[in-house]
Design a protein around this motif. Sequence first.
Motif, PDB file in Angstrom:
ATOM      1  N   VAL A  69       0.713  -1.309  -0.029  1.00 12.14           N
ATOM      2  CA  VAL A  69      -0.133   0.043   0.211  1.00 12.14           C
ATOM      3  C   VAL A  69       0.907   1.217   0.038  1.00 12.14           C
ATOM      4  CG1 VAL A  69      -1.749   1.363   1.291  1.00 12.14           C
ATOM      5  CG2 VAL A  69      -1.801  -1.282   1.324  1.00 12.14           C
ATOM      6  N   THR A  70       0.889   2.204  -1.080  1.00 10.09           N
ATOM      7  CA  THR A  70       1.619   3.206  -1.083  1.00 10.09           C
ATOM      8  C   THR A  70       0.574   4.386  -1.043  1.00 10.09           C
ATOM      9  OG1 THR A  70       3.305   1.957  -2.170  1.00 10.09           O
ATOM     10  CG2 THR A  70       3.236   4.504  -2.431  1.00 10.09           C
ATOM     11  N   ALA A  71       0.834   5.435  -0.177  1.00 11.91           N
ATOM     12  CA  ALA A  71      -0.232   6.747  -0.210  1.00 11.91           C
ATOM     13  C   ALA A  71       0.835   7.682  -0.876  1.00 11.91           C
ATOM     14  CB  ALA A  71      -0.486   7.236   1.310  1.00 11.91           C
ATOM     15  N   VAL A  72      -0.089   8.612  -1.819  1.00 10.37           N
ATOM     16  CA  VAL A  72       0.473   9.855  -2.226  1.00 10.37           C
ATOM     17  C   VAL A  72      -0.248  10.983  -1.700  1.00 10.37           C
ATOM     18  CG1 VAL A  72       0.736  11.184  -4.352  1.00 10.37           C
ATOM     19  CG2 VAL A  72       0.687   8.544  -4.522  1.00 10.37           C
ATOM     20  N   ILE A  73       0.625  11.768  -1.115  1.00 10.95           N
ATOM     21  CA  ILE A  73       0.251  12.981  -0.363  1.00 10.95           C
ATOM     22  C   ILE A  73       1.086  14.435  -0.727  1.00 10.95           C
ATOM     23  CG2 ILE A  73      -0.216  11.638   1.863  1.00 10.95           C
ATOM     24  CD1 ILE A  73       2.120  13.064   2.955  1.00 10.95           C
ATOM     25  N   GLY A  74       0.283  15.365  -0.486  1.00 15.44           N
ATOM     26  CA  GLY A  74       0.937  16.643  -0.937  1.00 15.44           C
ATOM     27  C   GLY A  74      -0.198  17.719  -0.896  1.00 15.44           C
ATOM     28  N   PRO A  75       0.168  18.903  -0.810  1.00 19.16           N
ATOM     29  CA  PRO A  75      -0.668  19.954  -0.664  1.00 19.16           C
ATOM     30  C   PRO A  75      -1.849  19.857  -2.205  1.00 19.16           C
ATOM     31  CG  PRO A  75       1.408  20.935  -0.455  1.00 19.16           C
ATOM     32  CD  PRO A  75       1.555  19.339  -0.826  1.00 19.16           C
ATOM     33  N   ASN A  76      -2.781  20.758  -1.749  1.00 20.09           N
ATOM     34  CA  ASN A  76      -3.672  20.800  -2.968  1.00 20.09           C
ATOM     35  C   ASN A  76      -3.076  21.482  -4.187  1.00 20.09           C
ATOM     36  OD1 ASN A  76      -5.925  19.880  -2.269  1.00 20.09           O
ATOM     37  ND2 ASN A  76      -6.843  22.007  -1.234  1.00 20.09           N
ATOM     38  N   GLY A  77      -3.176  20.878  -5.513  1.00 18.69           N
ATOM     39  CA  GLY A  77      -2.423  21.381  -6.703  1.00 18.69           C
ATOM     40  C   GLY A  77      -0.998  20.900  -6.764  1.00 18.69           C
ATOM     41  N   ALA A  78      -0.773  19.807  -5.855  1.00 18.51           N
ATOM     42  CA  ALA A  78       0.784  19.197  -6.010  1.00 18.51           C
ATOM     43  C   ALA A  78       0.841  18.384  -7.285  1.00 18.51           C
ATOM     44  CB  ALA A  78       0.954  18.648  -4.951  1.00 18.51           C
ATOM     45  N   GLY A  79      -0.034  17.963  -7.640  1.00 19.44           N
ATOM     46  CA  GLY A  79      -0.019  16.797  -8.987  1.00 19.44           C
ATOM     47  C   GLY A  79      -0.720  15.594  -8.440  1.00 19.44           C
ATOM     48  N   LYS A  80      -1.096  15.552  -7.346  1.00 19.20           N
ATOM     49  CA  LYS A  80      -1.555  13.865  -7.193  1.00 19.20           C
ATOM     50  C   LYS A  80      -2.581  13.355  -8.213  1.00 19.20           C
ATOM     51  CE  LYS A  80      -3.303  15.240  -3.283  1.00 19.20           C
ATOM     52  NZ  LYS A  80      -3.005  16.935  -3.194  1.00 19.20           N
ATOM     53  N   SER A  81      -3.638  14.024  -8.386  1.00 20.49           N
ATOM     54  CA  SER A  81      -4.647  13.548  -9.365  1.00 20.49           C
ATOM     55  C   SER A  81      -4.204  13.282 -10.849  1.00 20.49           C
ATOM     56  CB  SER A  81      -5.907  14.398  -9.413  1.00 20.49           C
ATOM     57  OG  SER A  81      -6.503  14.418  -8.034  1.00 20.49           O
ATOM     58  N   THR A  82      -3.230  14.387 -11.049  1.00 24.33           N
ATOM     59  CA  THR A  82      -2.497  14.261 -12.401  1.00 24.33           C
ATOM     60  C   THR A  82      -1.582  12.893 -12.657  1.00 24.33           C
ATOM     61  OG1 THR A  82      -2.330  16.799 -12.745  1.00 24.33           O
ATOM     62  CG2 THR A  82      -0.861  15.307 -13.972  1.00 24.33           C
ATOM     63  N   PHE A  83      -1.088  12.639 -11.525  1.00 22.54           N
ATOM     64  CA  PHE A  83      -0.283  11.523 -11.220  1.00 22.54           C
ATOM     65  C   PHE A  83      -0.965  10.099 -11.613  1.00 22.54           C
ATOM     66  CE2 PHE A  83       2.640   8.713  -8.259  1.00 22.54           C
ATOM     67  CZ  PHE A  83       3.544   8.254  -9.351  1.00 22.54           C
ATOM     68  N   PHE A  84      -2.120  10.221 -10.599  1.00 20.01           N
ATOM     69  CA  PHE A  84      -2.861   9.080 -10.829  1.00 20.01           C
ATOM     70  C   PHE A  84      -3.706   8.935 -12.130  1.00 20.01           C
ATOM     71  CE2 PHE A  84      -4.951   7.254  -6.968  1.00 20.01           C
ATOM     72  CZ  PHE A  84      -3.783   6.906  -6.260  1.00 20.01           C
ATOM     73  N   ASN A  85      -3.847  10.223 -12.816  1.00 22.83           N
ATOM     74  CA  ASN A  85      -4.609   9.981 -14.255  1.00 22.83           C
ATOM     75  C   ASN A  85      -3.599   9.468 -15.063  1.00 22.83           C
ATOM     76  OD1 ASN A  85      -6.863  11.080 -13.462  1.00 22.83           O
ATOM     77  ND2 ASN A  85      -6.401  13.240 -13.978  1.00 22.83           N
ATOM     78  N   VAL A  86      -2.264   9.807 -14.889  1.00 28.34           N
ATOM     79  CA  VAL A  86      -1.241   9.331 -15.961  1.00 28.34           C
ATOM     80  C   VAL A  86      -1.092   7.708 -15.805  1.00 28.34           C
ATOM     81  CG1 VAL A  86       1.250   9.188 -16.453  1.00 28.34           C
ATOM     82  CG2 VAL A  86      -0.046  11.427 -16.217  1.00 28.34           C
ATOM     83  N   LEU A  87      -1.031   7.411 -14.415  1.00 32.86           N
ATOM     84  CA  LEU A  87      -0.879   5.958 -14.140  1.00 32.86           C
ATOM     85  C   LEU A  87      -2.020   4.780 -14.515  1.00 32.86           C
ATOM     86  CD1 LEU A  87       0.709   6.138 -10.480  1.00 32.86           C
ATOM     87  CD2 LEU A  87       1.868   5.987 -12.724  1.00 32.86           C
ATOM     88  N   SER A  88      -3.368   5.571 -14.662  1.00 33.60           N
ATOM     89  CA  SER A  88      -4.611   4.872 -15.049  1.00 33.60           C
ATOM     90  C   SER A  88      -5.053   5.064 -16.394  1.00 33.60           C
ATOM     91  CB  SER A  88      -5.645   5.345 -13.905  1.00 33.60           C
ATOM     92  OG  SER A  88      -5.823   6.827 -14.074  1.00 33.60           O
ATOM     93  N   GLY A  89      -4.059   5.649 -16.971  1.00 31.69           N
ATOM     94  CA  GLY A  89      -4.360   6.121 -18.520  1.00 31.69           C
ATOM     95  C   GLY A  89      -5.384   6.973 -18.721  1.00 31.69           C
ATOM     96  N   VAL A  90      -5.677   7.869 -17.983  1.00 30.18           N
ATOM     97  CA  VAL A  90      -6.783   8.588 -18.363  1.00 30.18           C
ATOM     98  C   VAL A  90      -5.968   9.743 -18.965  1.00 30.18           C
ATOM     99  CG1 VAL A  90      -8.429  10.506 -17.262  1.00 30.18           C
ATOM    100  CG2 VAL A  90      -8.096   8.372 -16.300  1.00 30.18           C
ATOM    101  N   ILE A  91      -4.994  10.240 -18.992  1.00 24.93           N
ATOM    102  CA  ILE A  91      -4.459  11.077 -19.577  1.00 24.93           C
ATOM    103  C   ILE A  91      -2.686  10.571 -19.928  1.00 24.93           C
ATOM    104  CG2 ILE A  91      -5.284  13.285 -19.023  1.00 24.93           C
ATOM    105  CD1 ILE A  91      -3.136  13.801 -17.061  1.00 24.93           C
ATOM    106  N   ALA A  92      -2.049  11.050 -20.910  1.00 20.10           N
ATOM    107  CA  ALA A  92      -0.738  10.524 -21.372  1.00 20.10           C
ATOM    108  C   ALA A  92       0.260  11.205 -20.679  1.00 20.10           C
ATOM    109  CB  ALA A  92      -0.669  10.407 -22.674  1.00 20.10           C
TER     110      ALA A  92
END
Length: 251
Positions: free
Chosen positions: A33-56
């Motif tokens: 289990v790995t958690a990704v943390i960081g302030p708002n706007g840090a890029g967490k959702s962008t990172f998830f979107n890249v890893l799940s193929g939502v965006i390249a």
Amino acid sequence: MSAPLLACDNVGRRFGGFVALEGVTTAFAANKVTAVIGPNGAGKSTFFNVLSGVIAPTSGTVRFRGRDLAGTPQHRFAHLGISRSYQITNIFPELTAHENVRVAAQAFRSRYDILTRRARLTELDERAATALEAVGLAARGGATAKFLAHGEQRALEIAIALVADPALLLLDEPTAGMGPEETRGMVALIERLARERTILLVEHKMKMILGLSDRILVLHHGRLIADGTPAEIQADAEVRRVYLGQNDGYA
Ligand code: ADP
Ligand code: MG
């Protein structure tokens, strides 16, 4: 680490001139289990979107089981073994819990189906029942989704992500909007699921993250500023400065 399940090499993502993610190099071992943390706007959702193929990604490489994911369309990700649940609800409110999961199972199966119609329906029902059971909703399959409690709806979203039997499951704020009791239930669920799969989650509840995670990644302005065990992250001076010190949930 023996051959990682997922490996990122210098991954970045720009939106026009804006750099949302930059130079992320990391890898994820199986069944952790790995958690990704960081302030708002840090890029967490962008990172998830890249890893799940939502965006390249606009730079770098993501490899899953050694295979470069560049050019892989999003619908192929579930077949490769990568699924995610969404922060924004993905549920049909008027369908039952079971029907919601069966619809997802059908969408997952449809491209490769060689079974007869009757066998297919049985298989879909079984797949849906298995996913509901995995999240503790076996007894709630007949309930209309809109009447489920908030925590049950979040569990249902995870059941929907589980129909593909993913090796890698990404959860974006699985305890958002939950009180302490529902949060404990979700933590127990994640711990159960992690016995057989790799889990990445974005979360804000620090106590929960510190107890649940094998490892924590910290993003800040799109860059990975720390990567370590919960104890290492708690002791990291820069992380304390940019994130922990200002997080109310941290205790
Ligand atoms: P987090 O999830 O850590 O709060 P995000 O990954 O959502 O952060 O966003 C990181 C940065 O990238 C933010 O400044 C956000 O405004 C920007 N961003 C995210 N998605 C887009 C997009 N599609 N277009 C332009 N900017 C975006
Ligand atoms: Mg986000």
